[in-house]
Design a protein around this motif. Structure first.
Motif, PDB file in Angstrom:
ATOM      1  N   THR A 278      21.648   6.599  26.057  1.00  0.00           N
ATOM      2  CA  THR A 278      23.242   6.601  26.304  1.00  0.00           C
ATOM      3  C   THR A 278      23.901   5.617  25.769  1.00  0.00           C
ATOM      4  OG1 THR A 278      22.316   7.895  28.441  1.00  0.00           O
ATOM      5  CG2 THR A 278      24.439   7.356  28.271  1.00  0.00           C
ATOM      6  N   PHE A 279      23.705   4.519  26.262  1.00  0.00           N
ATOM      7  CA  PHE A 279      24.239   3.100  25.860  1.00  0.00           C
ATOM      8  C   PHE A 279      24.636   3.153  24.134  1.00  0.00           C
ATOM      9  CE2 PHE A 279      23.709   1.265  29.914  1.00  0.00           C
ATOM     10  CZ  PHE A 279      24.916   0.804  30.270  1.00  0.00           C
ATOM     11  N   GLY A 280      23.418   3.418  23.585  1.00  0.00           N
ATOM     12  CA  GLY A 280      23.326   3.540  22.054  1.00  0.00           C
ATOM     13  C   GLY A 280      24.429   4.574  21.663  1.00  0.00           C
ATOM     14  N   ARG A 281      24.393   5.811  22.314  1.00  0.00           N
ATOM     15  CA  ARG A 281      25.313   6.807  21.782  1.00  0.00           C
ATOM     16  C   ARG A 281      26.924   6.485  22.291  1.00  0.00           C
ATOM     17  NH1 ARG A 281      21.691  10.200  24.249  1.00  0.00           N
ATOM     18  NH2 ARG A 281      23.023  10.637  26.123  1.00  0.00           N
ATOM     19  N   ALA A 282      26.947   5.791  23.360  1.00  0.00           N
ATOM     20  CA  ALA A 282      28.272   5.320  23.399  1.00  0.00           C
ATOM     21  C   ALA A 282      28.795   4.286  22.378  1.00  0.00           C
ATOM     22  CB  ALA A 282      28.420   4.661  24.935  1.00  0.00           C
ATOM     23  N   GLY A 283      27.991   3.273  22.098  1.00  0.00           N
ATOM     24  CA  GLY A 283      28.056   2.328  21.096  1.00  0.00           C
ATOM     25  C   GLY A 283      28.690   3.098  19.933  1.00  0.00           C
ATOM     26  N   GLN A 284      27.789   4.052  19.314  1.00  0.00           N
ATOM     27  CA  GLN A 284      28.077   4.776  18.227  1.00  0.00           C
ATOM     28  C   GLN A 284      29.372   5.267  18.181  1.00  0.00           C
ATOM     29  OE1 GLN A 284      24.803   7.329  17.894  1.00  0.00           O
ATOM     30  NE2 GLN A 284      24.006   6.280  16.108  1.00  0.00           N
ATOM     31  N   MET A 285      29.741   6.032  19.269  1.00  0.00           N
ATOM     32  CA  MET A 285      30.891   6.753  19.483  1.00  0.00           C
ATOM     33  C   MET A 285      32.112   5.739  19.351  1.00  0.00           C
ATOM     34  SD  MET A 285      32.962   8.646  22.593  1.00  0.00           S
ATOM     35  CE  MET A 285      33.503   7.079  22.927  1.00  0.00           C
ATOM     36  N   LEU A 286      32.032   4.424  20.266  1.00  0.00           N
ATOM     37  CA  LEU A 286      33.232   3.571  20.251  1.00  0.00           C
ATOM     38  C   LEU A 286      33.367   3.063  18.734  1.00  0.00           C
ATOM     39  CD1 LEU A 286      34.905   1.818  22.039  1.00  0.00           C
ATOM     40  CD2 LEU A 286      33.193   0.054  21.943  1.00  0.00           C
ATOM     41  N   PHE A 287      32.138   2.749  17.823  1.00  0.00           N
ATOM     42  CA  PHE A 287      32.318   2.195  16.422  1.00  0.00           C
ATOM     43  C   PHE A 287      33.030   3.234  15.806  1.00  0.00           C
ATOM     44  CE2 PHE A 287      30.720   1.696  12.372  1.00  0.00           C
ATOM     45  CZ  PHE A 287      31.049   0.206  12.269  1.00  0.00           C
ATOM     46  N   GLY A 288      32.600   4.486  15.917  1.00  0.00           N
ATOM     47  CA  GLY A 288      33.450   5.480  14.962  1.00  0.00           C
ATOM     48  C   GLY A 288      34.992   5.596  15.397  1.00  0.00           C
ATOM     49  N   ALA A 289      35.372   5.450  16.945  1.00  0.00           N
ATOM     50  CA  ALA A 289      36.522   5.537  17.255  1.00  0.00           C
ATOM     51  C   ALA A 289      37.176   4.341  16.568  1.00  0.00           C
ATOM     52  CB  ALA A 289      36.730   5.541  18.736  1.00  0.00           C
TER      53      ALA A 289
END
Lengths: 155, 258
Positions: free
Chosen positions: B17-28
């Motif tokens: 979950t943390f990984g997905r959150a990080g990916q999403m933040l990076f994308g944003a």
């Protein structure tokens, strides 16, 4: 909600924030005193500075004329040296002036009380970087109690 | 053996979950608002910022007023009611401004962000965007993130300013503290870089955390009505806990050791 109206309201939001920031800067934190670049520095050596801190006020008869710029310890005689940053509009203090560390109110914070001395011929004004010779230290409660007990012991 | 397996699986899924959150933040973060689509961010600033103004101003006013009232009853016993100004100003600028704004923001705007993005996911609007070769991170997530990131420190500043005025209203106009000492002792005590700026830094950190949690919970929710309701609750709970925990760490770093 069309785009123009949204932009107007967001613009109002930004204006409100700037107003709040200005209120905090000018009315609450009062940036004027510190950004008032025109100042000169005097030094004073005390035996004990008590609870004096950098940015404490320097007052002449209750009027703030400057701030404590820094506090350090003299490397040779191990006494505290206080640098006082005085606003340039108050520049003609005679050499015979004295400074003492005072407390505002019973529990208030400590400040530097500046007493301008007499001025006659042959006595020059304090210049940038001068040391003020006549200083009175902060009152330390423990010392007072010690002196009191000592004087009682004599009787 | 099954219990241990379950613990392992749970841990792995949390880390993922943390990984997905990080990916999403990076994308944003990569999708900075450009001149062409800055109106999307402005529109979201209206939704998360302007629409939160009322609750922020009213809460700020009343918190300042209550603090002046409480502080006065204690300080007057020591004859130190002149120190009411710094009491109100410092508690608002250092602590209450950033923290209460973040908590209100999580409840008012964070939950709305989660529900909105969650429903977009449940009704497959995000998938449709991808089908039309529009990156949902760029089109939906990024404007909302930047809007929250910009709006919350602004709201915190307004909160503190209104609170100090509320304290003035009660302390000076009602209880009779001297107006001169209210402002002048405040000015002598409050420092721009130490108090005001540290409060702003705090609210920037809270803005990133709250907006990140809110958007990610919506983006990552189970696309059912139950999943959206769970994600919305989690947004408010997690961001409140994160804000309070981070506040302690930041306070210790900023004001802990002189």
């Amino acid at each position: 909600m069309n785009r123009a109206k949204t932009e107007l309201l967001v613009g109002l939001f930004v204006v409100l924030t700037i107003a709040a920031g200005l209120l905090l800067a000018l009315q609450v934190a009062n940036q004027n005193m510190s950004t008032d670049g025109e100042s000169y520095t005097l030094y004073a050596k005390f035996d004990n500075i008590g609870g004096l801190k950098p940015r404490s006020a320097v007052k002449v008869g209750g009027v703030v004329v400057g701030r404590v710029a820094s506090i350090s310890l003299d490397k040779e005689d191990f006494t505290p040296v206080v640098a006082l940053s005085i606003s340039s509009q108050y520049s003609a203090f005679p050499e015979t002036s004295s400074v003492s560390i005072l407390t505002s109110g019973l529990l208030g914070e400590q400040y530097v009380g500046f007493q301008p001395g007499f001025s006659i011929d042959g006595i020059e004004n304090l210049q940038d970087g001068d040391y003020i010779a006549d200083t009175k230290s902060a009152l330390v409660l423990e010392d007072l109690i010690g002196q009191f007990l000592f004087s009682r012991g004599d009787d | 053996m099954n219990a241990i397996q379950a613990i392992g699986a749970k841990t792995l899924s949390k880390i993922a979950t943390f990984g997905r959150a990080g990916q999403m933040l990076f994308g944003a973060l990569v999708a900075l608002p450009t001149l062409k689509n800055v109106h999307l961010t402005v529109k979201q600033m209206y939704v998360v910022g302007v629409q939160s103004l009322l609750i922020i101003i009213v809460s700020g006013l009343f918190i300042g007023m209550v603090m002046a009232l409480q502080g006065y009853t204690i300080l007057v016993g020591y004859g130190a009611e002149g120190s009411l100004g710094p009491l109100v100003a410092l508690s608002l600028l250092r602590e209450l401004g950033p923290v209460v704004t973040a908590l209100l923001f999580a409840g008012r705007a964070g939950s709305a962000l989660t529900a909105e993005i969650g429903l977009m996911k449940a009704t497959e609007q995000l998938s449709s965007l991808e089908m039309m070769a529009v990156d949902p991170l760029r089109r939906v997530v990024s404007p909302r993130f930047w809007a929250g990131f910009i709006s919350m420190p602004m709201l915190a500043l307004i909160f503190s300013a209104v609170g100090i005025l509320g304290g003035y209203l009660v302390g000076v106009d009602w209880l009779g503290v001297d107006a001169g000492s209210y402002w002048s002792i405040m000015q002598a005590t409050v420092e721009w870089d130490k108090d005001v700026m540290n409060g702003v830094i705090k609210s920037i950190v809270f803005a990133i955390v709250v907006t990140w949690i809110a958007i990610f919970k919506g983006y990552d929710c189970i696309p059912t009505s139950e999943g959206i309701s769970k994600a919305t609750t989690q947004t408010v709970v997690y961001s409140s806990l994160a804000v309070l925990g981070l506040d302690f760490v930041l306070t210790a770093l900023m004001f802990g050791i002189e």
